[in-house]
Design a protein around this motif. Structure first.
Motif, PDB file in Angstrom:
ATOM      1  N   THR A   1      45.838  11.075  14.807  1.00 30.55           N
ATOM      2  CA  THR A   1      45.036   9.919  15.201  1.00 30.55           C
ATOM      3  C   THR A   1      45.610   9.303  16.479  1.00 30.55           C
ATOM      4  N   PRO A   2      44.757   8.655  17.283  1.00 30.40           N
ATOM      5  CA  PRO A   2      45.283   8.009  18.494  1.00 30.40           C
ATOM      6  C   PRO A   2      46.390   7.012  18.199  1.00 30.40           C
ATOM      7  N   GLU A   3      46.286   6.331  17.037  1.00 41.17           N
ATOM      8  CA  GLU A   3      47.314   5.361  16.687  1.00 41.17           C
ATOM      9  C   GLU A   3      48.654   6.043  16.437  1.00 41.17           C
ATOM     10  N   LEU A   4      48.623   7.141  15.670  1.00 40.06           N
ATOM     11  CA  LEU A   4      49.863   7.863  15.390  1.00 40.06           C
ATOM     12  C   LEU A   4      50.405   8.504  16.661  1.00 40.06           C
ATOM     13  N   PHE A   5      49.499   9.059  17.471  1.00 41.54           N
ATOM     14  CA  PHE A   5      49.934   9.642  18.742  1.00 41.54           C
ATOM     15  C   PHE A   5      50.634   8.586  19.593  1.00 41.54           C
ATOM     16  N   GLY A   6      50.028   7.388  19.674  1.00 40.54           N
ATOM     17  CA  GLY A   6      50.626   6.320  20.461  1.00 40.54           C
ATOM     18  C   GLY A   6      51.992   5.911  19.937  1.00 40.54           C
ATOM     19  N   ALA A   7      52.120   5.863  18.603  1.00 40.32           N
ATOM     20  CA  ALA A   7      53.412   5.498  18.011  1.00 40.32           C
ATOM     21  C   ALA A   7      54.466   6.544  18.330  1.00 40.32           C
ATOM     22  N   ARG A   8      54.069   7.810  18.319  1.00 39.93           N
ATOM     23  CA  ARG A   8      55.025   8.882  18.608  1.00 39.93           C
ATOM     24  C   ARG A   8      55.439   8.864  20.079  1.00 39.93           C
ATOM     25  N   VAL A   9      54.492   8.625  20.959  1.00 38.26           N
ATOM     26  CA  VAL A   9      54.833   8.555  22.381  1.00 38.26           C
ATOM     27  C   VAL A   9      55.773   7.381  22.630  1.00 38.26           C
ATOM     28  N   THR A  10      55.486   6.250  21.986  1.00 31.75           N
ATOM     29  CA  THR A  10      56.361   5.084  22.135  1.00 31.75           C
ATOM     30  C   THR A  10      57.772   5.395  21.646  1.00 31.75           C
ATOM     31  N   ALA A  11      57.849   6.105  20.504  1.00 36.28           N
ATOM     32  CA  ALA A  11      59.163   6.444  19.950  1.00 36.28           C
ATOM     33  C   ALA A  11      59.921   7.402  20.866  1.00 36.28           C
ATOM     34  N   ALA A  12      59.210   8.357  21.474  1.00 37.40           N
ATOM     35  CA  ALA A  12      59.875   9.352  22.319  1.00 37.40           C
ATOM     36  C   ALA A  12      60.276   8.772  23.673  1.00 37.40           C
ATOM     37  N   ASP A  13      59.523   7.799  24.147  1.00 36.35           N
ATOM     38  CA  ASP A  13      59.815   7.163  25.433  1.00 36.35           C
ATOM     39  C   ASP A  13      59.980   8.195  26.549  1.00 36.35           C
ATOM     40  N   PRO A  14      58.945   9.044  26.777  1.00 31.52           N
ATOM     41  CA  PRO A  14      59.059  10.060  27.833  1.00 31.52           C
ATOM     42  C   PRO A  14      58.848   9.458  29.217  1.00 31.52           C
ATOM     43  N   ARG A  15      59.293  10.187  30.221  1.00 30.45           N
ATOM     44  CA  ARG A  15      59.048   9.794  31.615  1.00 30.45           C
ATOM     45  C   ARG A  15      57.958  10.654  32.240  1.00 30.45           C
ATOM     46  N   TRP A  16      57.726  11.839  31.663  1.00 27.70           N
ATOM     47  CA  TRP A  16      56.779  12.802  32.215  1.00 27.70           C
ATOM     48  C   TRP A  16      55.804  13.254  31.128  1.00 27.70           C
ATOM     49  N   ALA A  17      54.613  13.679  31.570  1.00 30.46           N
ATOM     50  CA  ALA A  17      53.641  14.318  30.677  1.00 30.46           C
ATOM     51  C   ALA A  17      53.160  15.593  31.347  1.00 30.46           C
ATOM     52  N   MET A  18      53.350  16.717  30.666  1.00 28.33           N
ATOM     53  CA  MET A  18      52.842  18.002  31.150  1.00 28.33           C
ATOM     54  C   MET A  18      51.756  18.437  30.179  1.00 28.33           C
ATOM     55  N   THR A  19      50.519  18.473  30.679  1.00 26.76           N
ATOM     56  CA  THR A  19      49.344  18.544  29.818  1.00 26.76           C
ATOM     57  C   THR A  19      48.326  19.513  30.399  1.00 26.76           C
ATOM     58  N   GLU A  20      47.585  20.191  29.530  1.00 28.58           N
ATOM     59  CA  GLU A  20      46.501  21.040  30.021  1.00 28.58           C
ATOM     60  C   GLU A  20      45.371  20.176  30.532  1.00 28.58           C
ATOM     61  N   ALA A  21      44.761  20.616  31.616  1.00 23.34           N
ATOM     62  CA  ALA A  21      43.672  19.861  32.224  1.00 23.34           C
ATOM     63  C   ALA A  21      42.547  19.621  31.231  1.00 23.34           C
ATOM     64  N   LEU A  22      42.325  20.571  30.331  1.00 23.84           N
ATOM     65  CA  LEU A  22      41.257  20.426  29.357  1.00 23.84           C
ATOM     66  C   LEU A  22      41.456  19.204  28.471  1.00 23.84           C
ATOM     67  N   LEU A  23      42.712  18.892  28.146  1.00 26.11           N
ATOM     68  CA  LEU A  23      42.974  17.729  27.301  1.00 26.11           C
ATOM     69  C   LEU A  23      42.565  16.438  28.001  1.00 26.11           C
ATOM     70  N   TYR A  24      42.842  16.353  29.292  1.00 22.59           N
ATOM     71  CA  TYR A  24      42.391  15.181  30.034  1.00 22.59           C
ATOM     72  C   TYR A  24      40.861  15.092  30.001  1.00 22.59           C
ATOM     73  N   ALA A  25      40.214  16.238  30.203  1.00 22.54           N
ATOM     74  CA  ALA A  25      38.756  16.255  30.314  1.00 22.54           C
ATOM     75  C   ALA A  25      38.082  15.833  29.014  1.00 22.54           C
ATOM     76  N   ILE A  26      38.581  16.316  27.884  1.00 20.51           N
ATOM     77  CA  ILE A  26      37.894  16.013  26.633  1.00 20.51           C
ATOM     78  C   ILE A  26      38.372  14.703  26.008  1.00 20.51           C
ATOM     79  N   SER A  27      39.391  14.080  26.607  1.00 14.43           N
ATOM     80  CA  SER A  27      39.817  12.787  26.094  1.00 14.43           C
ATOM     81  C   SER A  27      39.281  11.630  26.935  1.00 14.43           C
ATOM     82  N   ARG A  28      38.810  11.940  28.148  1.00 13.58           N
ATOM     83  CA  ARG A  28      38.298  10.871  29.007  1.00 13.58           C
ATOM     84  C   ARG A  28      37.073  11.305  29.792  1.00 13.58           C
ATOM     85  N   GLY A  29      37.020  12.545  30.219  1.00 12.91           N
ATOM     86  CA  GLY A  29      35.979  13.004  31.125  1.00 12.91           C
ATOM     87  C   GLY A  29      34.651  13.280  30.450  1.00 12.91           C
ATOM     88  N   PRO A  30      33.774  14.029  31.117  1.00 10.08           N
ATOM     89  CA  PRO A  30      32.411  14.278  30.616  1.00 10.08           C
ATOM     90  C   PRO A  30      32.356  15.090  29.328  1.00 10.08           C
TER      91      PRO A  30
END
Length: 641
Positions: A110-139
């Motif tokens: 869930t977005p809530e759990l994902f957000g909690a995990r990202v907060t816990a990890a405290d990363p500086r970088w995100a390496m992500t497939e372009a498709l994930l950006y597209a289907i989470s925000r794009g058309p």
């Protein structure tokens, strides 16, 4: 420290590249098969991309150089969501070269759990497939939503971004292209970097290298942290399971098996998808090769395909099977259908992997109770904590009538060794010291040869009256009864706090002996439908369950998210009037002690599975049994979610 350090990993790849293996194939990525327009639909397999050792090293060096110039430093945590493919592997190796920390977070949660995990990890970088950006925000977001998939908004994360694949709508404008980094050019080609970032040397063995989220809630996300030393040791121990030689091909999407292949000078053959998405193609590519890795549910699909003639009756030379219980009936079937393959069961946990391996012949020869998983590997110390299990009031062995114990005492399995995690993220970030042991939660005993025999989970223990019943002690012998495919003992809690013991069996004709059919167990992989990836290829659907992988793999956090609709499907259909129920009930006194006899015997069309490795879901089965026993309408089933 028994294994290679991350520094040694890059040095070894460099030695191969500059030596006699420079032109040898290091990575081979297969394309999804194209079927010719013919009546027999003969598949036209082709390799999508190959990298020699020389080219692999060049891309890793160029990527590391560019990332270093952009500010990535040793100790930086990198949110990593790239599937196994050359671009993802190059990115991962570049992060390793710079001493960064790869953080796997399942975007399918869930977005809530994902957000909690990202907060816990405290990363500086995100390496992500372009498709994930597209289907989470794009058309394409509406496509994901129509499938019940609500992904987090990657682009809004306040991190430095690197995208894999060609740029799609939704990718942040400031995101760096992995492809451009690897060519030595990025930012639109306006800057060219010559490889030469300062290599990270003498990185402490206890330095963070990998973070894998396994479970937990939004208030307490649980993540395993592995160090440079523990990851190196894990790779070395897996490599010892079978001897790899230069030129040997390992067909897998698992990093901890692919990395040893590179260290040995072999070829890491990367499938176009998981075995569950297209097991026939996977079988063709693995046939005759040096080795592969399968979870039991995928092995079932492979054997079904071989038996039906859809896949070649030739397996790899060695196949490691793990990530879920590896049953004797399953190994027996594998050995019968693919006798030229050496079958090895692997036991381990995310916290310490691997722990033990067992040859198929040894496992099949085991006549005792429980599940033999093998002798602990070199450096692994296994002990049994009997204090974790309270004895029955009459002093008898757990789960048995008051008779002399037939094997050593049962207790919680406690493990120590060089591949042990550093600890859990919240504990370490909270200032607690590294762990020195892992309490597995597995109930086990050590046989006379010191081999580990599992008998269940501490939470799976059924308490009926004053008797503790361990399902794993008895399920192998129940599954061996004529006509039985799988057998599972579960407890159904009563109002008085006691439990009813329910035995659920499947027929051996449904999905093969001792297996079940994962395609009917809430795993949507089998239909092969889905969206398209960044290159326009079909993306089959997979389960989005967020259980941790037994073996961390490059991009393991991505596959269940980009490719799948959410949901486990309907629960199993249970009945008490199946002919097999009567047969099994009559045979029970001959195979079970009186104290373990079930209160009810039910037949299921299949057993529910959960997680990426599709382990049997006891909790879901218990709920389904409770629903049935409560007087549900005939044919009704409980949800497995």
């Amino acid at each position: 420290m028994n294994g290679p350090t991350t520094e040694h990993l890059i040095e070894t790849i460099g030695a191969h590249a500059r030596g006699g293996l420079g032109d040898a194939v290091a990575l081979r990525w297969w394309s999804r098969p194209i079927h010719r327009v013919r009546a027999d639909r003969v598949p036209n397999d082709h390799v999508r991309e190959e990298l020699t050792y020389r080219e692999l090293l060049r891309r890793v060096e160029a990527t590391a150089d560019a990332l270093h110039r952009e500010g990535l430093r040793a100790g930086d945590r990198v949110l990593f969501s790239v599937r196994p493919r050359p671009e993802g592997i190059v990115l991962a190796l570049a992060v390793v070269r710079l001493g960064g920390v790869i953080v796997f977070v399942d975007p399918g949660s869930t977005p809530e759990l994902f957000g909690a995990r990202v907060t816990a990890a405290d990363p500086r970088w995100a390496m992500t497939e372009a498709l994930l950006y597209a289907i989470s925000r794009g058309p394409l977001r509406h496509v994901a939503r129509s499938r019940g998939l609500l992904l987090p908004d990657y682009a809004s994360l306040p991190l430095r971004h690197v995208h894999s694949g060609r740029r799609l709508p939704g990718v942040p404008g400031h995101s760096l292209s992995a492809r451009s980094l690897a060519t030595g050019r990025h930012r639109g080609g306006r800057r060219r970097f010559v490889a030469g970032a300062p290599p990270v040397t003498d990185l402490p063995l206890d330095a963070e290298a990998l973070v894998v989220f396994t479970s937990g809630t939004t208030s307490d996300p649980k993540a395993v942290v592995h160090s440079v030393g523990s990851l190196g040791s894990g790779c070395a121990l897996l490599a010892e399971a079978f001897s790899l030689e230069p030129g040997g091909v390992v067909h897998t999407d698992q990093m901890l098996l692919g990395i040893p292949a590179l260290l040995a000078g072999g070829t890491w053959s990367v499938p176009p998808g998981t075995p569950g998405q297209d097991v026939v193609t996977f079988a063709r590519h693995a046939a005759g090769e040096a080795g592969t890795y399968l979870v039991p549910a995928d092995l079932t699909l492979l054997l079904d395909a071989v038996e039906s003639g859809r896949a070649p009756a030739r397996g790899p030379q060695v196949a490691l099977v793990g990530g879920a219980p590896v049953t004797r009936p399953l190994l027996d079937r594998a050995r019968r259908l693919l006798p030229g393959t050496r079958w090895i069961g692997v036991y381990g946990t995310t916290e310490i992997l691997p722990v033990a391996v067992v040859e198929a012949d040894d496992k099949l020869a085991h006549a005792g109770d429980g599940d033999l998983v093998g002798l602990p590997l070199a450096g692994i110390e296994a002990t049994i904590d009997t204090s974790a299990v309270e004895p029955d009031e009459d002093g008898s062995a757990p789960g048995r009538a008051p008779v002399p114990a037939l094997h050593p005492p049962v207790g919680e399995l406690v493990l120590r060794g060089p591949s042990l995690m550093t600890g859990y993220l919240s504990h370490l970030d909270g200032g607690q010291p590294p762990v020195t042991e892992h309490r597995t939660g597995d109930l086990a005993y050590l046989d006379e040869r010191g081999r580990i025999v599992l008998v269940g989970r501490t939470r799976d223990m059924i308490i009926r009256g004053t008797v503790n019943i361990y399902p794993g002690l008895f399920e192998p012998r129940l599954a061996a009864l004529p006509g039985v495919g799988e057998a599972s003992l579960v407890g159904v809690l009563q109002d008085d706090g006691d439990e009813k013991v329910v035995l659920v069996v499947t027929s051996s004709t449904e999905g093969g002996p001792g297996t079940g059919d994962p395609r009917r167990a809430g795993d949507p992989d089998g239909d092969g439908s889905g969206g398209v990836d960044a290159e326009g290829a079909q993306v089959p659907r997979t389960s989005s369950a967020a259980a941790a992988p037994a073996t961390p793999a490059t991009g393991a956090a991505l596959a269940p998210a980009v490719s799948a609709a959410v949901g486990q499907g309907e629960g199993p259909v249970l009945t008490g009037d199946h002919p097999l129920v009567r047969t099994v009930r009559a045979a029970l006194p001959g195979v079970l002690d009186h104290g373990a006899l079930p209160d009810h015997v039910l037949h299921a069309d299949r057993l529910p599975l959960a997680g990426r490795s599709r382990k049997p879901d006891r909790a879901a089965l218990s709920r389904a049994a409770a629903h049935h026993l409560a007087g549900a309408a005939p044919g009704a089933s409980a949800s497995t979610t």
